[in-house]
Motif scaffolding. Sequence first.
Motif, PDB file in Angstrom:
ATOM      1  N   GLY A  55       0.951  -1.039  -0.223  1.00 25.49           N
ATOM      2  CA  GLY A  55      -0.090  -0.056  -0.183  1.00 25.49           C
ATOM      3  C   GLY A  55       0.813   1.277  -0.016  1.00 25.49           C
ATOM      4  N   LEU A  56       1.840   1.232   0.892  1.00 22.76           N
ATOM      5  CA  LEU A  56       2.818   2.384   0.985  1.00 22.76           C
ATOM      6  C   LEU A  56       3.313   2.405  -0.618  1.00 22.76           C
ATOM      7  N   ALA A  57       3.950   1.518  -1.249  1.00 22.18           N
ATOM      8  CA  ALA A  57       4.601   1.629  -2.462  1.00 22.18           C
ATOM      9  C   ALA A  57       3.573   1.884  -3.710  1.00 22.18           C
ATOM     10  N   ARG A  58       2.321   2.045  -3.553  1.00 17.00           N
ATOM     11  CA  ARG A  58       1.600   2.190  -4.608  1.00 17.00           C
ATOM     12  C   ARG A  58       1.211   1.138  -5.257  1.00 17.00           C
ATOM     13  N   TYR A  68       0.549   9.571   1.777  1.00 19.98           N
ATOM     14  CA  TYR A  68       1.388  10.769   1.454  1.00 19.98           C
ATOM     15  C   TYR A  68       2.616  10.406   1.707  1.00 19.98           C
ATOM     16  N   LEU A  69       3.203  10.712   0.562  1.00 19.32           N
ATOM     17  CA  LEU A  69       4.815  11.071   0.308  1.00 19.32           C
ATOM     18  C   LEU A  69       5.282  12.341   0.187  1.00 19.32           C
ATOM     19  N   SER A  78       3.451  11.199 -10.124  1.00 17.98           N
ATOM     20  CA  SER A  78       3.735  10.586 -11.438  1.00 17.98           C
ATOM     21  C   SER A  78       4.618   9.332 -11.218  1.00 17.98           C
ATOM     22  N   THR A  79       4.373   8.398 -11.844  1.00 15.95           N
ATOM     23  CA  THR A  79       5.018   6.946 -11.767  1.00 15.95           C
ATOM     24  C   THR A  79       6.586   7.206 -11.558  1.00 15.95           C
ATOM     25  N   LYS A  80       7.011   8.097 -12.446  1.00 17.53           N
ATOM     26  CA  LYS A  80       8.448   8.229 -12.711  1.00 17.53           C
ATOM     27  C   LYS A  80       9.093   8.983 -11.439  1.00 17.53           C
ATOM     28  N   ASP A  81       8.321   9.850 -10.907  1.00 14.97           N
ATOM     29  CA  ASP A  81       8.676  10.730  -9.612  1.00 14.97           C
ATOM     30  C   ASP A  81       8.532   9.776  -8.525  1.00 14.97           C
ATOM     31  N   ILE A  82       7.738   8.921  -8.341  1.00 14.96           N
ATOM     32  CA  ILE A  82       7.554   7.891  -7.263  1.00 14.96           C
ATOM     33  C   ILE A  82       8.545   7.020  -7.298  1.00 14.96           C
ATOM     34  N   LEU A  86      11.080   6.203  -4.113  1.00 14.59           N
ATOM     35  CA  LEU A  86      10.565   5.075  -3.464  1.00 14.59           C
ATOM     36  C   LEU A  86      10.853   3.996  -4.177  1.00 14.59           C
ATOM     37  N   GLY A  87      11.551   2.842  -3.499  1.00 19.84           N
ATOM     38  CA  GLY A  87      11.735   1.610  -3.914  1.00 19.84           C
ATOM     39  C   GLY A  87      11.213   0.524  -3.021  1.00 19.84           C
ATOM     40  N   ILE A  88      10.951  -0.588  -3.491  1.00 17.14           N
ATOM     41  CA  ILE A  88      10.462  -1.726  -2.779  1.00 17.14           C
ATOM     42  C   ILE A  88      11.051  -2.945  -3.447  1.00 17.14           C
ATOM     43  N   LEU A  89      11.805  -3.776  -2.652  1.00 19.20           N
ATOM     44  CA  LEU A  89      12.419  -5.097  -3.169  1.00 19.20           C
ATOM     45  C   LEU A  89      11.641  -6.038  -2.199  1.00 19.20           C
ATOM     46  N   THR A  90      10.719  -6.789  -2.681  1.00 17.05           N
ATOM     47  CA  THR A  90       9.946  -7.996  -1.937  1.00 17.05           C
ATOM     48  C   THR A  90      10.912  -9.230  -1.771  1.00 17.05           C
TER      49      THR A  90
END
Length: 116
Positions: A55-58, A68-69, A78-82, A86-90
Amino acid sequence: MQLQNREHSQIETHNLTLGYNGATIIQNLDLTIPKGQITALVGANGCGKSTLLRGLARLLKPNKGSVYLDATDIFKISTKDIAKKLGILTQGPVPPEGLTVRDLVAFGRFPYQNWM
């Protein structure tokens, strides 16, 4: 909606409800993750840690509430700005074969490159 005077928080949730296939996993969560701090999510298996991270990583749209970020609704960025912030590595049971740490880190450079 943009939050005001939130200099000390990087990520916030307000009244966040997340779930899958009609089942609620997280309900009405208000959370502040401070800027410049290390934050750990600790809990038993199945308590919602991965759901919260998604949820936090959209990666998972909230059933209710907002994420909120940097004081801006994450779905208005925008996806590019996210990807720049922010990054997530599951974790997975088996790492991709032939993928080095260098290759993995290089994926994080993708949003900074242009089509040329």
